[in-house]
Motif scaffolding. Structure first.
Motif, PDB file in Angstrom:
ATOM      1  N   ILE A 181       0.853  -1.197   0.000  1.00  0.00           N
ATOM      2  CA  ILE A 181       0.000   0.000   0.000  1.00  0.00           C
ATOM      3  C   ILE A 181       0.880   1.235   0.000  1.00  0.00           C
ATOM      4  O   ILE A 181       1.412   1.658   1.028  1.00  0.00           O
ATOM      5  CB  ILE A 181      -0.951  -0.013   1.214  1.00  0.00           C
ATOM      6  CG1 ILE A 181      -1.835  -1.261   1.161  1.00  0.00           C
ATOM      7  CG2 ILE A 181      -1.811   1.250   1.234  1.00  0.00           C
ATOM      8  CD1 ILE A 181      -2.754  -1.420   2.347  1.00  0.00           C
ATOM      9  N   ASP A 182       1.056   1.783  -1.184  1.00  0.00           N
ATOM     10  CA  ASP A 182       1.892   2.962  -1.384  1.00  0.00           C
ATOM     11  C   ASP A 182       1.176   3.873  -2.366  1.00  0.00           C
ATOM     12  O   ASP A 182       1.165   3.621  -3.582  1.00  0.00           O
ATOM     13  CB  ASP A 182       3.268   2.543  -1.926  1.00  0.00           C
ATOM     14  CG  ASP A 182       4.194   3.738  -2.152  1.00  0.00           C
ATOM     15  OD1 ASP A 182       3.794   4.879  -1.812  1.00  0.00           O
ATOM     16  OD2 ASP A 182       5.305   3.529  -2.683  1.00  0.00           O
ATOM     17  N   PHE A 183       0.547   4.920  -1.850  1.00  0.00           N
ATOM     18  CA  PHE A 183      -0.276   5.780  -2.697  1.00  0.00           C
ATOM     19  C   PHE A 183       0.546   6.666  -3.630  1.00  0.00           C
ATOM     20  O   PHE A 183      -0.014   7.297  -4.528  1.00  0.00           O
ATOM     21  CB  PHE A 183      -1.204   6.640  -1.833  1.00  0.00           C
ATOM     22  CG  PHE A 183      -2.232   5.825  -1.099  1.00  0.00           C
ATOM     23  CD1 PHE A 183      -3.306   5.262  -1.767  1.00  0.00           C
ATOM     24  CD2 PHE A 183      -2.105   5.582   0.262  1.00  0.00           C
ATOM     25  CE1 PHE A 183      -4.246   4.493  -1.099  1.00  0.00           C
ATOM     26  CE2 PHE A 183      -3.034   4.814   0.940  1.00  0.00           C
ATOM     27  CZ  PHE A 183      -4.115   4.272   0.267  1.00  0.00           C
ATOM     28  N   SER A 184       1.872   6.691  -3.433  1.00  0.00           N
ATOM     29  CA  SER A 184       2.712   7.445  -4.359  1.00  0.00           C
ATOM     30  C   SER A 184       2.697   6.806  -5.745  1.00  0.00           C
ATOM     31  O   SER A 184       2.890   7.489  -6.759  1.00  0.00           O
ATOM     32  CB  SER A 184       4.150   7.523  -3.832  1.00  0.00           C
ATOM     33  OG  SER A 184       4.749   6.250  -3.775  1.00  0.00           O
ATOM     34  N   THR A 185       2.478   5.481  -5.808  1.00  0.00           N
ATOM     35  CA  THR A 185       2.394   4.820  -7.114  1.00  0.00           C
ATOM     36  C   THR A 185       1.164   5.286  -7.882  1.00  0.00           C
ATOM     37  O   THR A 185       1.174   5.344  -9.112  1.00  0.00           O
ATOM     38  CB  THR A 185       2.336   3.294  -6.946  1.00  0.00           C
ATOM     39  OG1 THR A 185       1.172   2.930  -6.178  1.00  0.00           O
ATOM     40  CG2 THR A 185       3.574   2.763  -6.246  1.00  0.00           C
ATOM     41  N   ILE A 186       0.095   5.624  -7.147  1.00  0.00           N
ATOM     42  CA  ILE A 186      -1.107   6.138  -7.798  1.00  0.00           C
ATOM     43  C   ILE A 186      -0.846   7.518  -8.367  1.00  0.00           C
ATOM     44  O   ILE A 186      -1.251   7.839  -9.497  1.00  0.00           O
ATOM     45  CB  ILE A 186      -2.291   6.171  -6.809  1.00  0.00           C
ATOM     46  CG1 ILE A 186      -2.664   4.752  -6.382  1.00  0.00           C
ATOM     47  CG2 ILE A 186      -3.497   6.880  -7.427  1.00  0.00           C
ATOM     48  CD1 ILE A 186      -3.788   4.671  -5.390  1.00  0.00           C
ATOM     49  N   ASP A 187      -0.147   8.368  -7.606  1.00  0.00           N
ATOM     50  CA  ASP A 187       0.192   9.706  -8.092  1.00  0.00           C
ATOM     51  C   ASP A 187       1.008   9.641  -9.373  1.00  0.00           C
ATOM     52  O   ASP A 187       0.821  10.440 -10.292  1.00  0.00           O
ATOM     53  CB  ASP A 187       0.987  10.471  -7.022  1.00  0.00           C
ATOM     54  CG  ASP A 187       0.124  10.813  -5.811  1.00  0.00           C
ATOM     55  OD1 ASP A 187      -1.112  10.907  -5.983  1.00  0.00           O
ATOM     56  OD2 ASP A 187       0.682  10.970  -4.715  1.00  0.00           O
ATOM     57  N   ALA A 213      -0.229   0.145  -8.645  1.00  0.00           N
ATOM     58  CA  ALA A 213      -1.168   1.263  -8.623  1.00  0.00           C
ATOM     59  C   ALA A 213      -2.541   0.842  -9.138  1.00  0.00           C
ATOM     60  O   ALA A 213      -3.578   1.192  -8.559  1.00  0.00           O
ATOM     61  CB  ALA A 213      -0.617   2.420  -9.464  1.00  0.00           C
ATOM     62  N   ALA A 226     -10.266  -0.408  -4.782  1.00  0.00           N
ATOM     63  CA  ALA A 226     -11.113   0.709  -4.362  1.00  0.00           C
ATOM     64  C   ALA A 226     -12.414   0.756  -5.161  1.00  0.00           C
ATOM     65  O   ALA A 226     -13.509   0.879  -4.597  1.00  0.00           O
ATOM     66  CB  ALA A 226     -10.347   2.026  -4.503  1.00  0.00           C
ATOM     67  N   LEU A 274      -4.518  -1.251  -6.600  1.00  0.00           N
ATOM     68  CA  LEU A 274      -5.158  -0.412  -5.586  1.00  0.00           C
ATOM     69  C   LEU A 274      -6.421   0.239  -6.141  1.00  0.00           C
ATOM     70  O   LEU A 274      -7.446   0.335  -5.449  1.00  0.00           O
ATOM     71  CB  LEU A 274      -4.177   0.656  -5.083  1.00  0.00           C
ATOM     72  CG  LEU A 274      -2.993   0.146  -4.255  1.00  0.00           C
ATOM     73  CD1 LEU A 274      -2.018   1.287  -3.958  1.00  0.00           C
ATOM     74  CD2 LEU A 274      -3.481  -0.475  -2.946  1.00  0.00           C
ATOM     75  N   GLY A 275      -6.346   0.668  -7.399  1.00  0.00           N
ATOM     76  CA  GLY A 275      -7.518   1.263  -8.044  1.00  0.00           C
ATOM     77  C   GLY A 275      -8.645   0.252  -8.213  1.00  0.00           C
ATOM     78  O   GLY A 275      -9.818   0.570  -7.985  1.00  0.00           O
TER      79      GLY A 275
END
Length: 426
Positions: free
Chosen positions: A319-325, A400, A407, A403-404
């Motif tokens: 879980i690393d939201f920087s990959t989404i950015d 990423a 969600a 995670l999407g």
């Protein structure tokens, strides 16, 4: 009719339990991946495994054996479901099939268009939001119990079957590696032999499965995703039984009469009774439909082993939201495709097609139900993850997107459940 209903109920109940197991396997994978065991988890699935056949060697990581090998059995089951539904089920006539087919097409086209619109420079991931995870969706419906209109379950099953067929076509035509044309002849000859078995009236499953293994090897060598071998094999499995039901009843009654006629006080079966039992066993084997029997045998393996194992091996993401950015538009394309594209496509296509007289909405479901199913169709999950690994090789993008998918699937499920419960209260 009762037999068909019981078969569908059994299918749905297994899918529901499978959905619960998938959820547990996914949560476990995420927990382990983000724990001190995370590195060991990744090392396990990337461990190389291989086999040698003569001078030919096949070597892949453990994850690829699951994704290409075990998932071929899953797609074999999917293919069997598709063929069954097209021959004797909810897709067996134009009147039955038209509504779920249009719904499924809308549920694939609109999400793909949304993704491509947001990722014109990198459209390859368009297949990710097209997929629906039938196990999770049906699992949620079963947990809601009597709150759910039974016709809604049948609609979701039919829609998901067509959706699976669409996913198979996308995987076969889009997500392929370098094509090695010389293996087309090998695969073609093997597939022709499989159909020859069907034409000759062979009802035993084993010869089909043996040739299916060779078909898998040759398709893998071509460069097409090897899971397609499972679907191709399924379409060639015969659906008619060796003897018809009337003949089975007649022969079984004769054997049963013979068994009863030779009863004696000795507490051991005599040879006449043993012969009668063997006659009943022979009839039992011959009256079963090869396709339905294989589907039944594969369903438990797929629902309770293959899919949970696939989820546990592929759902582990840090879980690393920087990959989404860093991959915002790709993730946004997937999330909006599942969360908005699915319900809009399923409802919009069916509503417009009904208004212009192309199809007719079933009387036992409402437009409100169609919208609710549309959101449940946005539960992409395992199928979306499967296509993610085909579409991308960059691990940060894959992480990423996962995670999407998590969600979007969670929110879509929540909205679908709320809509169903709100209707019940009203």
């Amino acid at each position: 009719m009762l037999k068909k209903f019981l078969m569908i109920e059994d299918f749905i109940s297994k899918e529901a339990l499978s959905g619960i197991l998938l959820f547990i396997a996914t949560v476990a994978a995420v927990i382990v991946a983000n724990s001190s065991w995370g590195q060991a988890y990744y090392d396990l699935w990337h461990m190389p495994l291989g086999m040698t056949l003569g001078e030919k060697s096949i070597s892949m990581s453990l994850t690829y054996w699951i994704d290409d090998g075990l998932m071929a059995l899953f797609f074999l089951m999917v293919g069997l479901e598709i063929k069954r539904e097209m021959v004797i089920g909810e897709l067996s006539s134009v009147a039955k099939a038209s509504f779920p087919i249009i719904a499924a097409i809308g549920g694939m086209v609109v999400p793909a268009l949304i993704y491509v619109a947001l990722n014109t420079d990198n459209p390859l991931g368009f297949g990710i939001p097209m997929a629906t995870d039938i196990a999770f969706a049906l699992g949620i419906l079963m947990l809601l119990g009597t709150r759910v209109n039974p016709a809604l379950k049948l609609f979701l099953v039919a829609l998901a079957v067509v959706d699976d067929l669409g996913a198979v076509l996308v995987v076969a035509t889009v997500y392929t590696s370098e094509i090695k044309a010389e293996y087309f002849l090998h695969a073609g000859v093997t597939y022709a032999l499989i159909w020859l078995l069907n034409y000759m009236g062979v009802k035993k499953i084993l010869p089909y499965l043996i040739l299916g293994v060779f078909l898998w090897i040759f398709i893998h060598e071509i460069g097409i995703h090897a899971t397609i071998a499972g679907v191709l094999l399924a379409f060639a499995i015969p659906i008619s039984s060796k003897i018809d039901e009337d003949k089975f009843i007649e022969k079984t009654r004769e054997s049963l009469d013979e068994f009863e006629k030779h009863r004696d006080p000795i507490p051991v079966l005599n040879h006449h009774q043993i012969d009668a039992l063997e006659g009943m066993a022979y009839g039992y084997d011959k009256v079963q439909n090869p396709l339905v029997r294989l589907e039944h045998n594969l369903h438990g393996l797929s629902a309770f082993f293959i899919m949970p194992l696939f989820a546990f091996s592929n759902a582990g993401v840090i879980i690393d939201f920087s990959t989404i950015d860093a991959n915002l538009m790709i993730v946004l394309g997937v999330v909006l495709g599942l969360l908005i594209g699915k319900p809009v496509g399923i409802f919009g296509f069916t509503y417009l097609a009904t208004k212009i007289g192309l199809i007719k909405k079933p009387d036992d479901i409402s437009w409100y139900d169609v919208i609710a199913v549309g959101f449940l169709g946005g539960i992409g999950f395992t199928m979306s993850i499967f296509i993610t690994h085909l579409a991308f090789s960059d691990e940060t993008i894959i992480a990423a997107v996962k995670l999407g998918v998590f969600a979007a699937s969670f929110i879509a499920a929540l909205i679908g459940v709320m809509l169903i419960m709100m209707k019940k209260k009203a």
